[in-house]
Scaffold this active site. Structure first.
Site, PDB file in Angstrom:
ATOM      1  N   SER A 160       0.877  -1.180   0.000  1.00 49.02           N
ATOM      2  CA  SER A 160       0.000   0.000   0.000  1.00 49.02           C
ATOM      3  C   SER A 160       0.909   1.223   0.000  1.00 49.02           C
ATOM      4  O   SER A 160       2.107   1.107   0.299  1.00 49.02           O
ATOM      5  CB  SER A 160      -0.827  -0.020   1.292  1.00 49.02           C
ATOM      6  OG  SER A 160      -1.368   1.251   1.580  1.00 49.02           O
ATOM      7  N   TYR A 218      -2.027  -1.207  10.605  1.00 49.32           N
ATOM      8  CA  TYR A 218      -1.956  -1.384   9.151  1.00 49.32           C
ATOM      9  C   TYR A 218      -0.613  -0.890   8.609  1.00 49.32           C
ATOM     10  O   TYR A 218       0.050  -1.574   7.828  1.00 49.32           O
ATOM     11  CB  TYR A 218      -3.117  -0.609   8.526  1.00 49.32           C
ATOM     12  CG  TYR A 218      -3.323  -0.789   7.048  1.00 49.32           C
ATOM     13  CD1 TYR A 218      -4.145  -1.805   6.562  1.00 49.32           C
ATOM     14  CD2 TYR A 218      -2.747   0.083   6.128  1.00 49.32           C
ATOM     15  CE1 TYR A 218      -4.368  -1.950   5.204  1.00 49.32           C
ATOM     16  CE2 TYR A 218      -2.961  -0.053   4.766  1.00 49.32           C
ATOM     17  CZ  TYR A 218      -3.777  -1.069   4.311  1.00 49.32           C
ATOM     18  OH  TYR A 218      -3.992  -1.211   2.954  1.00 49.32           O
TER      19      TYR A 218
HETATM   20  P1  NAD Z   1     -11.419  -6.272   0.509  1.00 49.88           P
HETATM   21  O1  NAD Z   1     -11.957  -6.034   1.889  1.00 49.88           O
HETATM   22  O2  NAD Z   1     -12.267  -5.953  -0.672  1.00 49.88           O
HETATM   23  O3  NAD Z   1     -10.914  -7.778   0.382  1.00 49.88           O
HETATM   24  C1  NAD Z   1     -10.109  -8.363   1.363  1.00 49.88           C
HETATM   25  C2  NAD Z   1     -10.320  -9.862   1.299  1.00 49.88           C
HETATM   26  O4  NAD Z   1      -9.466 -10.459   2.288  1.00 49.88           O
HETATM   27  C3  NAD Z   1     -11.760 -10.290   1.622  1.00 49.88           C
HETATM   28  O5  NAD Z   1     -12.241 -11.199   0.659  1.00 49.88           O
HETATM   29  C4  NAD Z   1     -11.642 -10.927   2.998  1.00 49.88           C
HETATM   30  O6  NAD Z   1     -12.576 -11.981   3.207  1.00 49.88           O
HETATM   31  C5  NAD Z   1     -10.204 -11.444   2.959  1.00 49.88           C
HETATM   32  N1  NAD Z   1      -9.701 -11.641   4.311  1.00 49.88           N
HETATM   33  C6  NAD Z   1      -9.706 -10.741   5.317  1.00 49.88           C
HETATM   34  N2  NAD Z   1      -9.261 -11.323   6.442  1.00 49.88           N
HETATM   35  C7  NAD Z   1      -8.976 -12.609   6.134  1.00 49.88           C
HETATM   36  C8  NAD Z   1      -8.499 -13.728   6.877  1.00 49.88           C
HETATM   37  N3  NAD Z   1      -8.267 -13.646   8.205  1.00 49.88           N
HETATM   38  N4  NAD Z   1      -8.314 -14.898   6.221  1.00 49.88           N
HETATM   39  C9  NAD Z   1      -8.593 -15.010   4.906  1.00 49.88           C
HETATM   40  N5  NAD Z   1      -9.056 -14.003   4.166  1.00 49.88           N
HETATM   41  C10 NAD Z   1      -9.244 -12.815   4.773  1.00 49.88           C
HETATM   42  O7  NAD Z   1     -10.044  -5.466   0.484  1.00 49.88           O
HETATM   43  P2  NAD Z   1      -9.150  -4.869  -0.700  1.00 49.88           P
HETATM   44  O8  NAD Z   1      -9.343  -3.407  -0.703  1.00 49.88           O
HETATM   45  O9  NAD Z   1      -9.313  -5.636  -1.957  1.00 49.88           O
HETATM   46  O10 NAD Z   1      -7.703  -5.129  -0.071  1.00 49.88           O
HETATM   47  C11 NAD Z   1      -6.860  -6.154  -0.507  1.00 49.88           C
HETATM   48  C12 NAD Z   1      -5.427  -5.781  -0.152  1.00 49.88           C
HETATM   49  O11 NAD Z   1      -5.088  -4.562  -0.795  1.00 49.88           O
HETATM   50  C13 NAD Z   1      -5.197  -5.543   1.340  1.00 49.88           C
HETATM   51  O12 NAD Z   1      -3.965  -6.086   1.740  1.00 49.88           O
HETATM   52  C14 NAD Z   1      -5.172  -4.040   1.444  1.00 49.88           C
HETATM   53  O13 NAD Z   1      -4.391  -3.617   2.517  1.00 49.88           O
HETATM   54  C15 NAD Z   1      -4.526  -3.679   0.117  1.00 49.88           C
HETATM   55  N6  NAD Z   1      -4.782  -2.307  -0.290  1.00 49.88           N
HETATM   56  C16 NAD Z   1      -6.055  -1.861  -0.483  1.00 49.88           C
HETATM   57  C17 NAD Z   1      -6.238  -0.542  -0.857  1.00 49.88           C
HETATM   58  C18 NAD Z   1      -7.597   0.024  -1.087  1.00 49.88           C
HETATM   59  O14 NAD Z   1      -7.701   1.231  -1.233  1.00 49.88           O
HETATM   60  N7  NAD Z   1      -8.643  -0.774  -1.187  1.00 49.88           N
HETATM   61  C19 NAD Z   1      -5.150   0.308  -1.014  1.00 49.88           C
HETATM   62  C20 NAD Z   1      -3.875  -0.176  -0.811  1.00 49.88           C
HETATM   63  C21 NAD Z   1      -3.701  -1.492  -0.445  1.00 49.88           C
END
Ligand code: NAD
Length: 257
Positions: A139, A152
């Site tokens: 991120s 985080y």
């Molecule tokens: P999201 O909430 O849409 O998806 C996250 C997924 O992870 C979900 O399907 C959830 O069920 C799964 N998950 C959570 N805890 C879990 C566990 N204990 N065991 C198994 N699965 C688990 O989130 P996203 O926005 O797609 O984020 C995905 C990654 O991208 C993360 O690491 C997040 O930090 C990173 N990220 C997101 C953003 C953003 O703006 N959305 C920005 C930078 C980085």
């Protein structure tokens, strides 16, 4: 084999297996779809059984329902992955002095310990095949801090360190390891933050996006999950084989400040 695409830019991943964590939603789902479209067999790893199974069926992958905060569940995941996308993550927003200890621990387990456990179990397979790709979805918070996101930010900085170490150890074995550093991506994780901030600031959700989230971003829009997924696939292309130990921002200029 897909002959319609440029193999240097859009690799054919036929014969490769990609393990994607958090694959039932958001960036993980987009990655699972993109890797399947490139020809890889995909292990769809997620806590959410229904969505994971549905997606696996749609893309011809295999669902592995696992809670990544449970070491035993992580240790039961397959080891024969050529590509690992460490993506699963969660957020909790609170000042350090009020941060619930169990949320801090959970975030480190899912976002640091699980990637470490997955890599230590899958790297031997990659080393044996003399080819492997590790894509860590970090991120902008792997590179910079924001107030109230201590767990985080800590986890993402740790993931950056793990990624670079794997890059050094993996290079002699044909394995690269990189981080992708998105800004705000349009996913469930961010939709929840938009709603919470709208409530906290007493302003409409579109104003949260424009005035708070995109304040530091030069390109004034959220990122779509597929834009991140396409970079993850490209990191597995022959033209990216010299890129390792890197952190690639996809942030519309957020870290340019
Ligand atoms: P999201 O909430 O849409 O998806 C996250 C997924 O992870 C979900 O399907 C959830 O069920 C799964 N998950 C959570 N805890 C879990 C566990 N204990 N065991 C198994 N699965 C688990 O989130 P996203 O926005 O797609 O984020 C995905 C990654 O991208 C993360 O690491 C997040 O930090 C990173 N990220 C997101 C953003 C953003 O703006 N959305 C920005 C930078 C980085």
């Amino acid at each position: 084999m897909d002959t319609t695409s440029d193999p240097l830019l859009r690799p054919s991943l036929h014969g490769r297996t990609a393990l994607v964590t958090g694959a039932a939603s958001g960036i993980g789902r987009a990655c699972a779809e993109a890797f399947a479209a490139a020809g890889a067999r995909v292990y769809v790893v997620d806590l959410a059984a229904g969505p994971a199974e549905e997606l696996a069926e749609r893309i011809g992958g295999v669902a592995h329902v696992a809670d990544l905060s449970d070491p035993d569940a992580v240790e039961a995941l397959p080891t024969d992955a050529d590509i690992v996308v460490n993506n699963a993550g969660l957020q909790h927003v609170a000042p350090v002095h009020e941060f619930p200890m169990e949320r801090f621990t959970l975030i480190q387990r899912v976002m640091v310990e699980a990637p470490f456990r997955i890599l230590r179990r899958t790297l031997p397979h990659m080393y044996e095949r003399e080819w492997g790709r590790v894509v860590n979805i970090s991120s902008v918070h792997g590179l910079r801090a924001s107030a109230f996101k201590s767990a985080y930010v800590t986890a993402k900085h740790a993931l950056e360190g793990l990624s670079k170490t794997v890059a050094l150890e993996g290079a002699p074995h044909g394995v690269t390891s990189n981080c992708i550093n998105p800004g705000y991506v349009r996913t469930a994780l961010v939709e929840k933050q938009i709603a919470a901030q709208a409530l906290a600031h007493g302003i409409p959700e579109n104003e949260v996006v424009e005035q708070i989230m995109l304040d530091r971003t030069a390109v004034k829009r959220l990122i779509e999950p597929d834009e991140v997924a396409q970079l993850a696939v490209w990191l597995c292309s022959p033209s990216a084989s010299y890129i390792t130990g890197a952190s690639l921002p996809v942030d519309g200029g957020w870290t340019a400040h």
